[in-house]
Enzyme design. Structure first.
Site, short mmCIF file in Angstrom:
data_model
loop_
_atom_site.label_atom_id
_atom_site.label_comp_id
_atom_site.label_asym_id
_atom_site.label_seq_id
_atom_site.Cartn_x
_atom_site.Cartn_y
_atom_site.Cartn_z
N LYS A 36 -16.75 -24.42 6.99
CA LYS A 36 -15.76 -25.16 6.21
C LYS A 36 -16.43 -26.33 5.50
O LYS A 36 -16.21 -26.58 4.31
CB LYS A 36 -14.64 -25.66 7.13
CG LYS A 36 -13.60 -26.57 6.46
CD LYS A 36 -12.71 -25.80 5.50
CE LYS A 36 -11.41 -26.54 5.18
NZ LYS A 36 -11.56 -27.85 4.56
N TYR B 62 -24.83 -34.19 12.75
CA TYR B 62 -24.91 -35.65 12.91
C TYR B 62 -26.27 -36.19 12.52
O TYR B 62 -26.39 -37.29 11.98
CB TYR B 62 -24.56 -36.03 14.35
CG TYR B 62 -23.09 -35.91 14.65
CD1 TYR B 62 -22.19 -36.85 14.16
CD2 TYR B 62 -22.61 -34.84 15.40
CE1 TYR B 62 -20.83 -36.73 14.42
CE2 TYR B 62 -21.26 -34.72 15.67
CZ TYR B 62 -20.37 -35.66 15.17
OH TYR B 62 -19.03 -35.54 15.42
N ARG C 229 2.63 -40.49 15.46
CA ARG C 229 1.17 -40.70 15.50
C ARG C 229 0.71 -41.02 16.92
O ARG C 229 -0.38 -40.63 17.33
CB ARG C 229 0.79 -41.82 14.54
CG ARG C 229 1.10 -41.52 13.07
CD ARG C 229 0.78 -42.72 12.18
NE ARG C 229 1.07 -42.46 10.78
CZ ARG C 229 2.22 -42.76 10.20
NH1 ARG C 229 3.19 -43.31 10.91
NH2 ARG C 229 2.41 -42.51 8.92
N SER D 165 -16.80 -37.69 21.84
CA SER D 165 -17.96 -36.88 21.45
C SER D 165 -18.50 -37.28 20.07
O SER D 165 -19.68 -37.09 19.79
CB SER D 165 -17.58 -35.39 21.44
OG SER D 165 -16.61 -35.12 20.45
N VAL E 123 -10.06 -43.31 10.02
CA VAL E 123 -8.88 -42.92 9.26
C VAL E 123 -7.94 -42.06 10.10
O VAL E 123 -6.73 -42.02 9.88
CB VAL E 123 -9.28 -42.15 7.98
CG1 VAL E 123 -8.07 -41.81 7.11
CG2 VAL E 123 -10.30 -42.95 7.16
N PRO F 49 -3.72 -41.83 15.81
CA PRO F 49 -3.14 -43.11 15.41
C PRO F 49 -4.26 -44.10 15.10
O PRO F 49 -5.05 -44.45 15.99
CB PRO F 49 -2.32 -43.55 16.62
CG PRO F 49 -2.98 -42.86 17.78
CD PRO F 49 -3.52 -41.56 17.27
N ASP G 82 -4.86 -47.32 14.41
CA ASP G 82 -5.15 -48.60 15.06
C ASP G 82 -5.74 -48.39 16.46
O ASP G 82 -6.72 -49.02 16.83
CB ASP G 82 -3.87 -49.44 15.16
CG ASP G 82 -3.21 -49.64 13.81
OD1 ASP G 82 -3.76 -50.38 12.99
OD2 ASP G 82 -2.15 -49.02 13.56
N ASP H 235 0.20 -47.73 3.57
CA ASP H 235 1.59 -48.15 3.72
C ASP H 235 1.95 -49.23 2.71
O ASP H 235 3.05 -49.25 2.15
CB ASP H 235 1.83 -48.68 5.13
CG ASP H 235 1.35 -47.74 6.20
OD1 ASP H 235 2.17 -47.01 6.77
OD2 ASP H 235 0.13 -47.73 6.45
N SER I 283 0.61 -49.62 -0.22
CA SER I 283 0.76 -48.96 -1.52
C SER I 283 2.11 -48.25 -1.61
O SER I 283 2.78 -48.27 -2.65
CB SER I 283 -0.38 -47.95 -1.74
OG SER I 283 -0.25 -47.31 -2.99
N ARG I 284 2.52 -47.61 -0.52
CA ARG I 284 3.84 -46.96 -0.50
C ARG I 284 4.95 -47.98 -0.71
O ARG I 284 5.94 -47.72 -1.40
CB ARG I 284 4.04 -46.23 0.84
CG ARG I 284 3.23 -44.94 0.97
CD ARG I 284 3.32 -44.37 2.38
NE ARG I 284 2.71 -43.05 2.45
CZ ARG I 284 2.24 -42.51 3.56
NH1 ARG I 284 2.30 -43.20 4.70
NH2 ARG I 284 1.71 -41.30 3.55
N HIS J 126 3.02 -57.99 -5.41
CA HIS J 126 2.08 -58.50 -4.40
C HIS J 126 2.81 -58.61 -3.07
O HIS J 126 3.72 -59.42 -2.90
CB HIS J 126 1.53 -59.86 -4.84
CG HIS J 126 0.89 -59.80 -6.20
ND1 HIS J 126 -0.34 -59.23 -6.42
CD2 HIS J 126 1.35 -60.19 -7.41
CE1 HIS J 126 -0.63 -59.29 -7.72
NE2 HIS J 126 0.38 -59.86 -8.34
N HIS K 131 0.00 -48.96 11.88
CA HIS K 131 0.22 -47.89 10.89
C HIS K 131 1.08 -46.86 11.61
O HIS K 131 0.59 -45.89 12.19
CB HIS K 131 -1.12 -47.28 10.46
CG HIS K 131 -0.96 -46.04 9.61
ND1 HIS K 131 -0.28 -46.03 8.43
CD2 HIS K 131 -1.40 -44.77 9.80
CE1 HIS K 131 -0.31 -44.81 7.91
NE2 HIS K 131 -0.98 -44.03 8.75
#
Length: 315
Positions: free
Chosen positions: A42, A67, A90, A103, A120, A123, A125, A150, A152-153, A170, A177
């Site tokens: 893949k 790796y 999450r 791992s 990324v 969950p 955090d 979030d 940006s959403r 702003h 998250h």
């Protein structure tokens, strides 16, 4: 980093990892891009597909590898792991991904001890905290994508409601998250006006019902997408690209990445999304922004929720 060659490795060639690679390549941010996945074929297929667009973008050497091939990366992005299935939150997938990260992280640090690790996987955090503990790296070099997406959403939702460019709004989503995240309404401004003031100027009113509905829309966005197509990938990849850009170009940008709290707002030893100065050294400074009492209380609740989810894990 930007002055010489820049090497970024992505661990995980799933929907988020492959779309992130595509976003980075389009932006021309990196000279070397390595994709690692437990499914080597893949990863190879994604690298080949990206490489075939070489005539349309700035020079980027894309390859699949192990790796060892990530050696001396400037940034390692971890997108590997199990995502939430429809009906799962999450936090439901903490233990599964903890075992996967046990791992991954030692291998990453073995070959790139000076890299910035950008988590990324969800969950996020909790997994950023786990990465921090497993890696032994300083906190500024272990960051999570946090509530950048979030936020940006949130801006998109307000821009849609107010008919204003999202880039001119702003504001921030802070905390987890996830389901306990909060909108920092006290910091929200549009054309120099607070949200309430702007609403009134437009002939409306940002009352509690409006605020709750808007935040619910943001919090449930990922679940809505997952229920319809099974995963999210485009916007999160753009959020990751933005973070990588801030690091590589040493922008000192303020982004709500997941950063380690060390006493700020009365919170210790936990990663949460908060406005943070992001530059070449990673999370260079967590900002003590002037939150109101309700927002500070919400941050603490977020921290408590996350700590509860990892209390049985061993580091």
């Amino acid at each position: 980093m930007i002055k010489g060659t820049t090497k970024v490795s992505i661990i995980g060639a799933g929907f988020v990892g492959s779309t992130t690679a595509y976003a980075l390549m389009l932006e021309g941010l990196v000279s070397d891009l390595v994709i690692v996945d437990i499914n080597r074929e893949k990863a190879e297929a994604e690298a080949m597909d990206l490489s075939h667009g070489a005539a349309f973008v700035k020079a980027t050497d894309v390859k699949a590898g192990d790796y060892e091939d990530t050696k001396n990366s400037d940034i390692v992005i971890i997108t590997a792991g199990v995502g939430p299935k429809p009906g799962e939150t999450r936090l439901d997938i903490v233990k599964k991904n903890y075992n996967i990260f046990k791992s991954i992280v030692p291998q990453v640090v073995k070959y790139s001890p000076n890299a910035i690790l950008l988590v990324v996987s969800n969950p996020v955090d909790v997994l950023t905290y786990i990465t921090y503990k497993l890696s032994g790296l300083p906190a500024n070099r272990v960051i999570g994508s946090g509530t950048v997406l979030d936020t940006s959403r949130f801006k998109y939702s307000l821009s849609d409601k107010f008919s204003v460019d999202a880039r001119n709004i702003h504001t921030y989503i802070i905390g987890e998250h996830g389901d306990s995240e909060m909108a920092a309404w006290s910091l929200t401004s549009i054309a120099g006006m607070g949200a309430k003031e702007f609403c009134l100027a437009q002939g409306g009113e940002c009352d509690d019902e409006f605020k709750k509905a808007t935040l619910d829309e943001v919090k449930n966005a990922a679940y809505e997408i997952i229920n319809r197509k099974g995963y999210t990938n485009y916007a999160v990849a753009l959020a990751v690209r933005r973070i990588v850009e801030a690091i590589i170009r040493d922008e000192k940008s303020i982004l709500t990445v997941s950063s380690l709290f060390e006493g700020q707002y009365g919170i210790e030893d936990m990663y949460l999304g908060i406005p943070t100065v992001v530059g070449r050294e990673g999370a260079e400074k967590l900002l003590n922004v002037p939150l109101n009492e309700e927002e500070i209380s919400g941050l603490k609740k977020s921290s408590d929720v996350l700590k509860e989810s990892i209390k049985d894990l061993e580091f």
